[in-house]
Structure formats: structure tokens, C-alpha cells
Scaffold this active site. Structure first.
Site, PDB file in Angstrom:
ATOM      1  N   THR A 175       0.830  -1.204   0.000  1.00 44.15           N
ATOM      2  CA  THR A 175       0.000   0.000   0.000  1.00 44.15           C
ATOM      3  C   THR A 175       0.865   1.255   0.000  1.00 44.15           C
ATOM      4  O   THR A 175       1.957   1.274   0.569  1.00 44.15           O
ATOM      5  CB  THR A 175      -0.909   0.031   1.239  1.00 44.15           C
ATOM      6  OG1 THR A 175      -0.124  -0.149   2.416  1.00 44.15           O
ATOM      7  CG2 THR A 175      -1.964  -1.049   1.170  1.00 44.15           C
TER       8      THR A 175
ATOM      9  N   ASP B 243      -7.098   4.475   4.839  1.00 42.93           N
ATOM     10  CA  ASP B 243      -6.350   4.789   6.067  1.00 42.93           C
ATOM     11  C   ASP B 243      -5.056   5.541   5.819  1.00 42.93           C
ATOM     12  O   ASP B 243      -4.643   6.363   6.630  1.00 42.93           O
ATOM     13  CB  ASP B 243      -6.056   3.506   6.842  1.00 42.93           C
ATOM     14  CG  ASP B 243      -7.241   3.058   7.691  1.00 42.93           C
ATOM     15  OD1 ASP B 243      -8.221   3.829   7.776  1.00 42.93           O
ATOM     16  OD2 ASP B 243      -7.183   1.949   8.255  1.00 42.93           O
TER      17      ASP B 243
ATOM     18  N   ARG C   1      -7.369   0.894  -2.880  1.00 44.51           N
ATOM     19  CA  ARG C   1      -8.269   0.769  -1.731  1.00 44.51           C
ATOM     20  C   ARG C   1      -9.114   2.039  -1.657  1.00 44.51           C
ATOM     21  O   ARG C   1      -8.572   3.142  -1.592  1.00 44.51           O
ATOM     22  CB  ARG C   1      -7.481   0.573  -0.436  1.00 44.51           C
ATOM     23  CG  ARG C   1      -8.404   0.569   0.796  1.00 44.51           C
ATOM     24  CD  ARG C   1      -7.840  -0.128   2.013  1.00 44.51           C
ATOM     25  NE  ARG C   1      -6.767   0.567   2.674  1.00 44.51           N
ATOM     26  CZ  ARG C   1      -6.448   0.380   3.979  1.00 44.51           C
ATOM     27  NH1 ARG C   1      -7.147  -0.445   4.744  1.00 44.51           N
ATOM     28  NH2 ARG C   1      -5.435   1.026   4.492  1.00 44.51           N
TER      29      ARG C   1
ATOM     30  N   VAL D 176      -5.324  -4.353  13.141  1.00 43.70           N
ATOM     31  CA  VAL D 176      -5.445  -3.173  14.001  1.00 43.70           C
ATOM     32  C   VAL D 176      -6.913  -2.874  14.284  1.00 43.70           C
ATOM     33  O   VAL D 176      -7.348  -2.785  15.444  1.00 43.70           O
ATOM     34  CB  VAL D 176      -4.750  -1.953  13.367  1.00 43.70           C
ATOM     35  CG1 VAL D 176      -4.988  -0.708  14.230  1.00 43.70           C
ATOM     36  CG2 VAL D 176      -3.245  -2.209  13.224  1.00 43.70           C
TER      37      VAL D 176
ATOM     38  N   ARG E 195      11.712  -2.428  10.850  1.00 47.50           N
ATOM     39  CA  ARG E 195      13.138  -2.742  11.047  1.00 47.50           C
ATOM     40  C   ARG E 195      13.352  -4.185  11.495  1.00 47.50           C
ATOM     41  O   ARG E 195      14.470  -4.692  11.448  1.00 47.50           O
ATOM     42  CB  ARG E 195      13.750  -1.799  12.087  1.00 47.50           C
ATOM     43  CG  ARG E 195      13.785  -0.337  11.638  1.00 47.50           C
ATOM     44  CD  ARG E 195      14.223   0.570  12.766  1.00 47.50           C
ATOM     45  NE  ARG E 195      14.143   1.972  12.368  1.00 47.50           N
ATOM     46  CZ  ARG E 195      15.180   2.757  12.187  1.00 47.50           C
ATOM     47  NH1 ARG E 195      16.390   2.276  12.353  1.00 47.50           N
ATOM     48  NH2 ARG E 195      15.023   4.007  11.825  1.00 47.50           N
TER      49      ARG E 195
ATOM     50  N   ASP F 221       3.783 -40.962  -2.704  1.00 42.23           N
ATOM     51  CA  ASP F 221       2.706 -41.428  -3.561  1.00 42.23           C
ATOM     52  C   ASP F 221       2.075 -40.209  -4.228  1.00 42.23           C
ATOM     53  O   ASP F 221       2.611 -39.099  -4.142  1.00 42.23           O
ATOM     54  CB  ASP F 221       1.678 -42.249  -2.771  1.00 42.23           C
ATOM     55  CG  ASP F 221       1.081 -41.475  -1.606  1.00 42.23           C
ATOM     56  OD1 ASP F 221       1.242 -40.222  -1.549  1.00 42.23           O
ATOM     57  OD2 ASP F 221       0.443 -42.090  -0.738  1.00 42.23           O
TER      58      ASP F 221
END
Length: 433
Positions: free
Chosen positions: A16, A52, A84, A191, A236, A388
């Protein structure tokens, strides 16, 4: 597993980027930069995020930016593009804004829709809410003369309602009253899910929600869609991101949200088989990779020790001590050791099984052997695994993933050839054909 209804069988990366930044000379600079990503830095699915990641006051401008950037650069972007848009199960006003944005983005006169593969709908609720979003897309398709169901719809699972809705889809899909077969990705949004569940943790961090990830993977598999995990916001913590992906992959969730091009690279490569095979040893606390010395694998840690005295062995793992004869020691170490096959190993095994199957043999034994050295004491290990047709089909998943990537991401061909070598790539594309 229900048959997939879209060109992509797998999506590794869901990346995003905000569509409009306030106070910048070029408010579209983030999506302009993202549109230029190539190779392993480019995601399978790019999501210009007009929800968002973009301030409410900038969302109308965000739509304009998507149109500008995608109409200019969308043809050359190597992955799929799924913006989005705004949506909320409890807000008719937000849903109306969604319809206006969809109509603008899909208008052929604006030049973006020919490069857009679908839209991501956030904050969906129960199954009736999913059908509302689907109906909006059907309206858009009819407004501009597109085939009904041609625009893909992905949803973000951010509430208990939407989690439960996944279990009702099989009863709804295929009815003449909807076009829910357009559904593509189920993406976890931990979230907002945490907020919706009113969950509390002592440190205020997000719960891991393994149940949600399992349910999303199951819901996607049952309905011919693809499951994607939510964002891992500690950008990070590369090792933590890898561990999260490993856990997800064991659930059948091979895709994950990526927040940076660096995370995209990690997520693009993580589900693929490794370049080299390796032996691991469970030291009672972790799986430790052994040092490869040709035919011998050497343990160099300090949690496992081994002594030999008069034909008896003393094996210590952490604080536990066992006195074992040679056969019992071998069995114990076989239980602790694990081989992680390379792409070359997997292809070798599949080719061997295909040859035996074509010759009329239904099952064959595959041997894996090595010598394990701990504190200078060497023990020969050997295991036989029966292959198999069912084993073959299960082993096909990572190869099918590779084949899907190779087919849909020609911009990654050089990277894949560098990882595995041209010969392995060619053989991997041939197995299962």
C-alpha cells in the site's frame, strides 16, 4: 480446494502507498514512486491506498492522483493494481462517497480503468454488506458497459462480522442476485480487528490473532480466493517479519501486507523454495542451521552436547541428559534433525516420482542421508520417505507458486535465474505439465 477464478493463483505481496500527501509540491509522489517499482521490489498487488493511508481531507485529490499516475504508468507496472477505496459497514455516507470515487476511477474517459484490476473494500461487515459493495461494482460496470463481474473485489477482514461472513459465502456465491464470484483477496486488518474485538494486552501491542489468520486462510481456500496477512508495522524487524511469514505459510497464507519496498523483497522471496538445501537441528529452544561440510553436517552450538564412552552415548539437550546405545541415539537425533529442501531438491524428487509413476509404479521411497557431527562424535543418519500421488500433489504447491510467479512476473525472470540457475528454472517450469 475450490478452483481459483482469477489469473493469479498466488499473491505474495500486498503493498500500500498513500494516494495524496498534504503539504507536498507533488501530493502524488508516493504512488508515483511506487508505480516505478520493478523486479523483486515490485509487489504482486499494488494498492494505492485512498483510505487509512490518506487523510480524509485529501481523498478526493487522492482519486485524481490515482487517475493521473495509473493512466500514465499503469501499463508498465508489472503487478496488479487494486486501489483501496473508502467504505464502512455502519456509514451510508462513506459508502456513498465510495460509489462516487468508483465511478470516477472507472470512467474510461479518465484513462485509468484499463490498467486497474480491481478494488479493495475495507471495513466490511456481515454478508449483506459484502453484497452491497458487490452491487456498487455491478452498477459501475453497467454504467460504463463493462462485463458484470469483470472488476475484482478484495475485502479487508477488520471485524468479527466480516470474519463470520466468510463462512456464509459458499451459500451466496453463484446466485443470480449477486456477482460475489468477483472476490479475489481476503486481507486481515488486525489493528481495526483488535479495536472491534475490544482486546487489551499489557503492553498495548497487537495480539497475534492466529485464529483470525487461520479463519481467513480457510475462508479464502473454501471460496476460491487468496488469503493475505495484515501489516507488520515494525519495519526494522526483518527477522520477525520472516518468522510471521513462516507461521502464515504453514496455515496456507502465502501473502502478506508490505509497508516498504524492503518488506516487498522479503515477502516476494520468502514463500519460494530456498536456493540451497540445509539441515536443521532442534536444540531444545530453536531450530539451528547446521554447518555444511560436504557429506557431514556440524552442530556448533552450546545447547546440545554428545559424548561417547564404551559404546554408550550421553546426549544432553538443554538441561536434559540421556544415556543411549547407538540405535537409540540415531532415532533420537533423527527426531531432532530436519532437512529443508532446495528448489533443485524438490524438482529432483518430483522428476523421480513422475518417472516412476509413468512407468506404472504408484509409490516410491525417497532417501535422505547425511552424517551429523556433535562435539567431534559422528553419527550416520538416514531416512526414507514414501512418495505417492498425494505426497506429490502436496509437494507441488511451492513449485506451482514458482510457476505462477514466473508466468505473471516476467520482470523477475532474471532474479529467479540468478537465484536458482537457468537449468533449475527450466526444469521447475516443466514438472507437473
Amino acid at each position: 480446494m475450490t478452483e481459483r477464478r482469477h489469473d493469479r493463483k498466488f499473491v505474495r505481496t500486498f503493498f500500500t502507498s498513500p494516494t495524496a500527501l498534504e503539504g507536498e509540491d507533488d501530493s502524488a509522489k508516493m504512488i508515483r514512486s511506487a508505480s516505478g517499482l520493478r523486479g523483486m521490489q515490485a509487489p504482486d498487488v499494488w494498492v494505492p491506498d485512498n483510505e487509512d493511508a490518506t487523510a480524509p481531507s485529501m481523498r478526493d485529490e487522492g482519486v485524481e492522483n490515482i487517475i493521473e499516475v495509473v493512466s500514465e504508468n499503469g501499463a508498465d507496472f508489472p503487478g496488479e493494481i487494486h486501489p483501496r477505496v473508502v467504505w464502512h459497514r455502519d456509514s451510508p455516507e462513506t459508502r456513498y462517497q465510495c460509489l462516487q470515487h468508483l465511478l470516477e476511477l472507472a470512467d474510461p474517459a479518465n484513462g485509468a480503468i484499463e490498467h486497474l484490476d480491481g478494488f479493495v473494500i475495507p471495513e466490511v461487515g456481515d454478508i449483506d454488506d459484502w453484497k452491497k459493495a458487490d452491487e456498487f461494482l455491478t452498477i459501475v460496470e453497467n454504467e460504463y458497459g463493462f462485463e458484470e463481474g469483470s472488476i475484482a473485489m478484495s475485502v479487508i477482514i477488520e471485524a468479527g462480522e466480516s470474519e463470520l461472513a466468510m463462512g456464509k459465502l459458499r451459500d451466496e456465491m453463484g446466485k443470480a442476485t449477486n456477482n460475489l464470484e468477483r472476490l479475489f483477496l481476503f486481507v486481515d486488518g488486525e489493528v481495526d480487528y483488535t479495536k472491534d474485538m475490544r482486546a487489551i494486552t499489557p503492553a498495548g501491542d497487537l495480539p497475534p490473532w492466529p485464529e483470525l489468520r487461520h479463519n481467513t486462510s480457510r475462508g479464502a481456500s473454501a471460496n476460491g480466493c487468496i488469503a493475505v496477512d495484515g501489516p507488520y508495522d515494525d519495519i526494522r524487524d526483518v527477522e520477525g517479519y520472516r518468522e510471521r511469514m513462516t507461521e502464515n505459510q504453514a496455515k496456507g497464507m502465502l501473502g502478506i501486507w508490505s509497508l516498504t519496498p524492503g518488506q516487498v523483497v522479503e515477502a516476494n522471496t520468502s514463500p519460494l523454495p530456498p536456493e540451497e538445501g540445509s539441515w536443521l537441528l532442534d536444540d531444545g529452544g530453536d531450530q539451528v542451521e547446521l554447518t555444511d561440510e560436504g557429506d557431514t553436517q556440524v552442530y556448533e552450538g552450546d545447547r546440545v552436547s554428545l559424548e561417547e564412552s564404551g559404546g554408550e552415548y550421553v546426549l544432553r539437550v538443554g538441561g536434559d541428559e540421556q544415556h543411549l546405545d547407538e540405535d537409540d541415539l540415531r532415532e533420537e537425533l533423527l527426531g531432532m534433525a530436519q532437512y529443508v529442501p532446495s528448489m533443485d531438491d524438490i524438482v529432483d524428487s518430483m522428476e523421480e516420482f513422475e518417472e516412476a509413476r509413468d512407468a506404472g509404479t504408484g509409490a516410491i521411497a525417497m532417501e535422505r542421508a547425511t552424517t551429523l557431527r556433535i562435539d567431534g562424535v559422528e553419527v550416520d543418519l538416514s531416512t526414507d520417505r514414501m512418495w505417492d500421488e498425494a505426497t506429490y500433489q502436496a509437494a507441488m504447491t511451492p513449485v506451482t507458486l514458482f510457476q505462477d510467479v514466473y508466468e505473471h512476473r516476467p520482470d523477475q525472470h532474471d532474479d529467479l535465474a540468478e537465484m536458482y540457475g537457468e537449468d533449475v528454472v527450466d526444469r521447475a517450469m516443466d514438472v507437473g505439465a
